[in-house]
Write a protein that holds these residues in place. Sequence first.
Motif, PDB file in Angstrom:
ATOM      1  N   GLU A  37       0.835  -1.188   0.000  1.00 47.45           N
ATOM      2  CA  GLU A  37       0.000   0.000   0.000  1.00 47.45           C
ATOM      3  C   GLU A  37       0.873   1.242   0.000  1.00 47.45           C
ATOM      4  O   GLU A  37       1.949   1.254   0.608  1.00 47.45           O
ATOM      5  N   ASP A  38       0.384   2.283  -0.655  1.00 47.72           N
ATOM      6  CA  ASP A  38       1.058   3.577  -0.608  1.00 47.72           C
ATOM      7  C   ASP A  38       0.511   4.306   0.610  1.00 47.72           C
ATOM      8  O   ASP A  38      -0.669   4.673   0.649  1.00 47.72           O
ATOM      9  N   VAL A  39       1.358   4.496   1.638  1.00 50.88           N
ATOM     10  CA  VAL A  39       0.839   5.075   2.887  1.00 50.88           C
ATOM     11  C   VAL A  39       0.324   6.498   2.715  1.00 50.88           C
ATOM     12  O   VAL A  39      -0.433   6.994   3.530  1.00 50.88           O
ATOM     13  N   GLU A  40       0.735   7.134   1.638  1.00 51.74           N
ATOM     14  CA  GLU A  40       0.269   8.505   1.433  1.00 51.74           C
ATOM     15  C   GLU A  40      -1.021   8.571   0.626  1.00 51.74           C
ATOM     16  O   GLU A  40      -1.644   9.627   0.534  1.00 51.74           O
ATOM     17  N   ALA A  41      -1.420   7.458   0.027  1.00 49.90           N
ATOM     18  CA  ALA A  41      -2.632   7.451  -0.801  1.00 49.90           C
ATOM     19  C   ALA A  41      -3.303   6.090  -0.687  1.00 49.90           C
ATOM     20  O   ALA A  41      -2.990   5.173  -1.429  1.00 49.90           O
ATOM     21  N   LYS A  42      -4.225   5.993   0.260  1.00 50.61           N
ATOM     22  CA  LYS A  42      -4.809   4.677   0.544  1.00 50.61           C
ATOM     23  C   LYS A  42      -5.658   4.172  -0.619  1.00 50.61           C
ATOM     24  O   LYS A  42      -6.421   4.932  -1.201  1.00 50.61           O
ATOM     25  N   SER A  43      -5.502   2.892  -0.910  1.00 47.56           N
ATOM     26  CA  SER A  43      -6.214   2.320  -2.061  1.00 47.56           C
ATOM     27  C   SER A  43      -7.684   2.088  -1.728  1.00 47.56           C
ATOM     28  O   SER A  43      -8.071   1.984  -0.564  1.00 47.56           O
ATOM     29  N   GLU A  44      -8.477   2.001  -2.799  1.00 45.01           N
ATOM     30  CA  GLU A  44      -9.904   1.650  -2.668  1.00 45.01           C
ATOM     31  C   GLU A  44     -10.045   0.340  -1.921  1.00 45.01           C
ATOM     32  O   GLU A  44     -10.929   0.182  -1.079  1.00 45.01           O
ATOM     33  N   LEU A  45      -9.158  -0.604  -2.257  1.00 42.84           N
ATOM     34  CA  LEU A  45      -9.209  -1.923  -1.649  1.00 42.84           C
ATOM     35  C   LEU A  45      -9.040  -1.828  -0.139  1.00 42.84           C
ATOM     36  O   LEU A  45      -9.814  -2.422   0.626  1.00 42.84           O
ATOM     37  N   LEU A  46      -8.060  -1.046   0.325  1.00 41.40           N
ATOM     38  CA  LEU A  46      -7.825  -0.899   1.757  1.00 41.40           C
ATOM     39  C   LEU A  46      -9.037  -0.274   2.448  1.00 41.40           C
ATOM     40  O   LEU A  46      -9.497  -0.747   3.483  1.00 41.40           O
ATOM     41  N   LEU A  47      -9.567   0.790   1.816  1.00 41.45           N
ATOM     42  CA  LEU A  47     -10.701   1.496   2.426  1.00 41.45           C
ATOM     43  C   LEU A  47     -11.926   0.591   2.495  1.00 41.45           C
ATOM     44  O   LEU A  47     -12.728   0.677   3.420  1.00 41.45           O
ATOM     45  N   LYS A  48     -12.018  -0.327   1.517  1.00 43.87           N
ATOM     46  CA  LYS A  48     -13.155  -1.255   1.523  1.00 43.87           C
ATOM     47  C   LYS A  48     -12.969  -2.343   2.577  1.00 43.87           C
ATOM     48  O   LYS A  48     -13.907  -2.731   3.258  1.00 43.87           O
ATOM     49  N   LEU A  49     -11.730  -2.826   2.703  1.00 38.82           N
ATOM     50  CA  LEU A  49     -11.483  -3.954   3.606  1.00 38.82           C
ATOM     51  C   LEU A  49     -11.344  -3.531   5.069  1.00 38.82           C
ATOM     52  O   LEU A  49     -11.590  -4.326   5.972  1.00 38.82           O
ATOM     53  N   ASN A  50     -10.934  -2.305   5.305  1.00 34.81           N
ATOM     54  CA  ASN A  50     -10.815  -1.832   6.691  1.00 34.81           C
ATOM     55  C   ASN A  50     -11.472  -0.468   6.807  1.00 34.81           C
ATOM     56  O   ASN A  50     -10.809   0.537   7.057  1.00 34.81           O
ATOM     57  N   PRO A  51     -12.810  -0.436   6.630  1.00 34.71           N
ATOM     58  CA  PRO A  51     -13.507   0.851   6.637  1.00 34.71           C
ATOM     59  C   PRO A  51     -13.484   1.521   8.017  1.00 34.71           C
ATOM     60  O   PRO A  51     -13.571   2.729   8.117  1.00 34.71           O
ATOM     61  N   VAL A  52     -13.332   0.725   9.070  1.00 30.82           N
ATOM     62  CA  VAL A  52     -13.366   1.293  10.422  1.00 30.82           C
ATOM     63  C   VAL A  52     -12.103   2.095  10.714  1.00 30.82           C
ATOM     64  O   VAL A  52     -12.159   3.232  11.152  1.00 30.82           O
ATOM     65  N   HIS A  53     -10.941   1.494  10.483  1.00 28.06           N
ATOM     66  CA  HIS A  53      -9.681   2.163  10.833  1.00 28.06           C
ATOM     67  C   HIS A  53      -8.910   2.679   9.641  1.00 28.06           C
ATOM     68  O   HIS A  53      -8.045   3.537   9.774  1.00 28.06           O
ATOM     69  N   LYS A  54      -9.207   2.147   8.433  1.00 29.23           N
ATOM     70  CA  LYS A  54      -8.526   2.584   7.209  1.00 29.23           C
ATOM     71  C   LYS A  54      -7.006   2.479   7.357  1.00 29.23           C
ATOM     72  O   LYS A  54      -6.268   3.398   6.981  1.00 29.23           O
ATOM     73  N   ARG A  55      -6.519   1.387   7.949  1.00 28.60           N
ATOM     74  CA  ARG A  55      -5.073   1.273   8.108  1.00 28.60           C
ATOM     75  C   ARG A  55      -4.601  -0.148   7.844  1.00 28.60           C
ATOM     76  O   ARG A  55      -5.364  -1.107   7.940  1.00 28.60           O
ATOM     77  N   ILE A  56      -3.315  -0.229   7.495  1.00 31.16           N
ATOM     78  CA  ILE A  56      -2.681  -1.529   7.282  1.00 31.16           C
ATOM     79  C   ILE A  56      -2.111  -2.001   8.608  1.00 31.16           C
ATOM     80  O   ILE A  56      -1.892  -1.191   9.508  1.00 31.16           O
ATOM     81  N   PRO A  57      -1.823  -3.300   8.776  1.00 31.48           N
ATOM     82  CA  PRO A  57      -2.027  -4.359   7.788  1.00 31.48           C
ATOM     83  C   PRO A  57      -3.466  -4.905   7.789  1.00 31.48           C
ATOM     84  O   PRO A  57      -4.183  -4.773   8.780  1.00 31.48           O
ATOM     85  N   VAL A  58      -3.843  -5.476   6.663  1.00 35.58           N
ATOM     86  CA  VAL A  58      -5.094  -6.228   6.593  1.00 35.58           C
ATOM     87  C   VAL A  58      -4.773  -7.570   5.936  1.00 35.58           C
ATOM     88  O   VAL A  58      -4.167  -7.613   4.879  1.00 35.58           O
ATOM     89  N   LEU A  59      -5.168  -8.631   6.597  1.00 34.77           N
ATOM     90  CA  LEU A  59      -5.023  -9.969   6.029  1.00 34.77           C
ATOM     91  C   LEU A  59      -6.327 -10.277   5.311  1.00 34.77           C
ATOM     92  O   LEU A  59      -7.394 -10.023   5.873  1.00 34.77           O
ATOM     93  N   VAL A  60      -6.249 -10.773   4.095  1.00 29.20           N
ATOM     94  CA  VAL A  60      -7.468 -11.201   3.419  1.00 29.20           C
ATOM     95  C   VAL A  60      -7.358 -12.698   3.165  1.00 29.20           C
ATOM     96  O   VAL A  60      -6.490 -13.142   2.424  1.00 29.20           O
ATOM     97  N   HIS A  61      -8.195 -13.454   3.830  1.00 31.09           N
ATOM     98  CA  HIS A  61      -8.157 -14.906   3.709  1.00 31.09           C
ATOM     99  C   HIS A  61      -9.389 -15.356   2.948  1.00 31.09           C
ATOM    100  O   HIS A  61     -10.503 -15.261   3.455  1.00 31.09           O
ATOM    101  N   GLY A  62      -9.192 -15.831   1.717  1.00 32.39           N
ATOM    102  CA  GLY A  62     -10.331 -16.075   0.845  1.00 32.39           C
ATOM    103  C   GLY A  62     -10.918 -14.705   0.556  1.00 32.39           C
ATOM    104  O   GLY A  62     -10.269 -13.852  -0.068  1.00 32.39           O
ATOM    105  N   ASP A  63     -12.118 -14.461   1.078  1.00 33.88           N
ATOM    106  CA  ASP A  63     -12.696 -13.125   0.872  1.00 33.88           C
ATOM    107  C   ASP A  63     -12.910 -12.401   2.202  1.00 33.88           C
ATOM    108  O   ASP A  63     -13.596 -11.382   2.265  1.00 33.88           O
ATOM    109  N   LYS A  64     -12.345 -12.943   3.275  1.00 34.32           N
ATOM    110  CA  LYS A  64     -12.591 -12.364   4.599  1.00 34.32           C
ATOM    111  C   LYS A  64     -11.412 -11.532   5.085  1.00 34.32           C
ATOM    112  O   LYS A  64     -10.295 -12.033   5.173  1.00 34.32           O
TER     113      LYS A  64
END
Lengths: 232, 233
Positions: A37-64
């Motif tokens: 991830e570009d820490v200065e420009a968060k991706s759509e994917l990150l914002l979708k997967l971690n809408p609460v905190h909008k921060r990395i890391p996020v593990l995606v296992h299958g679709d979870k």
Amino acid sequence: MGESDEVKLLGAWPSPLAIRARIAFNIKNVNYDFIQEDVEAKSELLLKLNPVHKRIPVLVHGDKPICESLIIVEYIDDVWSSGPSILPSDPYDRAIARFWATYIDEKWFSYFKGINATLQEKPKKAAVDQTVEGLLVLEEAFVKCSDGKPFFGGDQIGYLDLAMGGYLAWLTVTENMNGIKLLDQAKTPQLLKWAERFRQHPAVIGVMPETERLTEYANYILPKMRGDNPPK
Amino acid sequence: MAESSEVKLLGTWWSPFAMRSRIALNIKHVNYAFVDENLLSKSELLLKSNSVHKKIPVLIHGDKPVCESLIIVQYIDDVWTSDPSILPSDPYDRATALFWAAYLDEKWFPALKGILFGQGEDAKKALVDQAVEALVLVEEAFGKCSKGKPFFGGDQIGYVDIAFGCFLAMIRVTEKFNDIKLLDQAKTPELVKWAERFCQHPAVNGVMPETEELAEYAEIAIVKMRDANPPKS
């Protein structure tokens, strides 16, 4: 979600928190896709997967998605249960490991990040002193947890080794940039030796950022984070 | 430490964090001695058992201290393995439960505390908005975690029920003192119903403070804080 479903990790190579997850994967020999991830420009994917905190890391296992580095580490330990254990098996040892990991993230890290958060002498020195005091406490914790063995986790690296170890590269870079010693032969001899062993562990090599590369990155990102005045 | 070793809990009758441990012990039917600490004059035992933070709650099992409310709840679940389980058995559900409990402590509780003890209308209004926004997220989480059942944990109260439910008396007092609604029929209808069920649960109703009693205590605490931190003129 089974051991064989697809695994992705959203993170960034300099991030201590992403480093924790990556070492955990290495301990378990899990193949995963590392999405930088570009820490200065968060991706759509990150914002979708971690809408609460909008921060990395996020593990995606299958679709979870699984968020929060220490929760990710516990999840990895739970799912890939055939590999070496990351959390201690004894409930009391487990509670102690979680206690110190929480201390590191809630208390110690707030002191440590204070060092690079300012260019002013006094608050910087205060942050350094608090960080060193915290490391003294962690030195004692290491002696108790390791019980004479090489790691917080005993013979193998474990949860608390990951919790602390994620910060080692930044510790070194901060020492160099500020001309200070945080891990110190006089005050924290055991942690100093532990750090050496940790860095050389096969699950860690390749994940721990090189000092030079991280220094370059720090010189780029820290002034931005501080909002330093641009040089005239 | 064996299930049968002596169990003490250092806490206070009003602390939501101590309540978490007490509910967990009740769920597991564990006998324990409750030591009601005076935080203005902390006991030797507390200072010794939690030398790092000097805070309650502390669970002392045999001679071993366990600190930090959520870590204590996990410890209780690990040691007293009889049903019902407090944490979910599925790894993903477990990660989700851990996530929401952490969210409550990191984002929700500071806002609640700020409303109850804070000074300054504008600052409070901002915190109320924050707190309500957070509760809307928790309402959504309840829908996903409960899957149509009465609690976050399903049929039985579980980790997130305990992590959030412990704040209910404090929420009521805060609503009363500030003439606001945090848990709200319009915005968080499921949580309103859940709160009712939670408070009536046998593991909870002996340890949840009465709103009046807590209000009286909170009033004194607020005055003390204001005296210690007068608003800048």
